[in-house]
Design an enzyme around this catalytic site. Structure first.
Site, mmCIF file in Angstrom:
data_model
loop_
_atom_site.group_PDB
_atom_site.id
_atom_site.type_symbol
_atom_site.label_atom_id
_atom_site.label_comp_id
_atom_site.label_asym_id
_atom_site.label_seq_id
_atom_site.Cartn_x
_atom_site.Cartn_y
_atom_site.Cartn_z
ATOM 1 N N SER A 79 34.890 68.753 -29.915
ATOM 2 C CA SER A 79 33.800 68.442 -28.999
ATOM 3 C C SER A 79 32.468 68.938 -29.580
ATOM 4 O O SER A 79 32.064 68.485 -30.650
ATOM 5 C CB SER A 79 34.110 69.017 -27.623
ATOM 6 O OG SER A 79 33.279 68.461 -26.637
ATOM 7 N N ASP A 142 39.079 59.348 -23.146
ATOM 8 C CA ASP A 142 38.327 60.600 -23.035
ATOM 9 C C ASP A 142 37.404 60.502 -21.819
ATOM 10 O O ASP A 142 36.575 59.590 -21.745
ATOM 11 C CB ASP A 142 37.508 60.825 -24.306
ATOM 12 C CG ASP A 142 36.910 62.216 -24.387
ATOM 13 O OD1 ASP A 142 36.298 62.672 -23.392
ATOM 14 O OD2 ASP A 142 37.039 62.849 -25.446
ATOM 15 N N HIS A 169 40.389 64.333 -23.611
ATOM 16 C CA HIS A 169 39.446 65.115 -24.414
ATOM 17 C C HIS A 169 40.190 66.155 -25.261
ATOM 18 O O HIS A 169 39.616 67.160 -25.664
ATOM 19 C CB HIS A 169 38.426 65.791 -23.485
ATOM 20 C CG HIS A 169 37.184 66.255 -24.170
ATOM 21 N ND1 HIS A 169 36.324 65.422 -24.852
ATOM 22 C CD2 HIS A 169 36.636 67.495 -24.276
ATOM 23 C CE1 HIS A 169 35.314 66.124 -25.344
ATOM 24 N NE2 HIS A 169 35.482 67.390 -25.017
#
Length: 190
Positions: A79, A142, A169
């Protein structure tokens, strides 16, 4: 990169923002333990400075001085950690970057904008030139990142893309696919 041949000797896991204690968050500690069992290889996982906003101005110097990311390092970024890995590789040679849930913009989020990663164009060519290998994990389901942003990273970097439809995610507690990719990377680099 130069014709000099050497294998990576460590991985550094750079977490996403807001991760809390990274040892007990998602797959980070699990992956560090698994990767740490590989002979002549070690894996670093540390709580990052400024863990909520993940400011580039703090994270990149920490990656250089404290985590010592260099030409023998595989940076595993998740991320906002993927954004940090990409920005780091714009100006530093590393063995490889493995990007998990990577994206290209602040997504209209004030905290992401404040991080500093998204205030200028990505230098895809410089990143490619500073990495021997680039692997990317992304999932079309996601909940935070639209697929077109993840695909833009893959296209810009020519990444070895591992595309899923059911990983969200990547907030699970284990990540066997990641460990498998890194083990393969190590056996082919020797």
């Amino acid at each position: 990169m130069s014709g000099e041949q050497f294998s990576p000797n460590k991985a550094v896991i750079v977490p996403g923002n807001g991760a809390g204690n990274v040892e007990s968050c998602m797959w980070y500690g699990w992956a560090r333990e698994k990767l740490g069992k590989i002979p002549n290889f070690h894996c670093l996982l540390r709580n990052m400075p400024d863990p909520i906003t993940a400011r580039e101005s703090l994270w990149l110097p920490f990656m250089e001085s404290e985590l010592q990311c260099d030409e023998r390092t595989v940076i595993i970024g998740h991320s906002s950690g993927a954004a940090a890995a990409m920005r780091y590789a714009e100006n530093h040679k590393v063995y490889a970057i493995i990007l998990v849930s990577a994206y290209t913009s602040d997504l209209g989020d004030a905290n992401e904008r404040e991080s500093g990663y998204f205030n200028r164009p990505w230098q895809w060519e410089k990143i490619r030139g500073n990495c021997r290998l680039i692997v990317q994990f992304g999932s079309t389901d996601d909940p935070f990142l639209p697929w077109d942003e993840q695909q833009a990273v893959a296209d810009g970097l020519g990444a070895d893309l591992h595309k899923y439809t059911d990983k969200g995610h990547f907030q699970n507690t284990e990540f066997t696919e990641l460990v498998g990719v890194l083990q393969k990377m190590l056996t082919t680099s020797i």
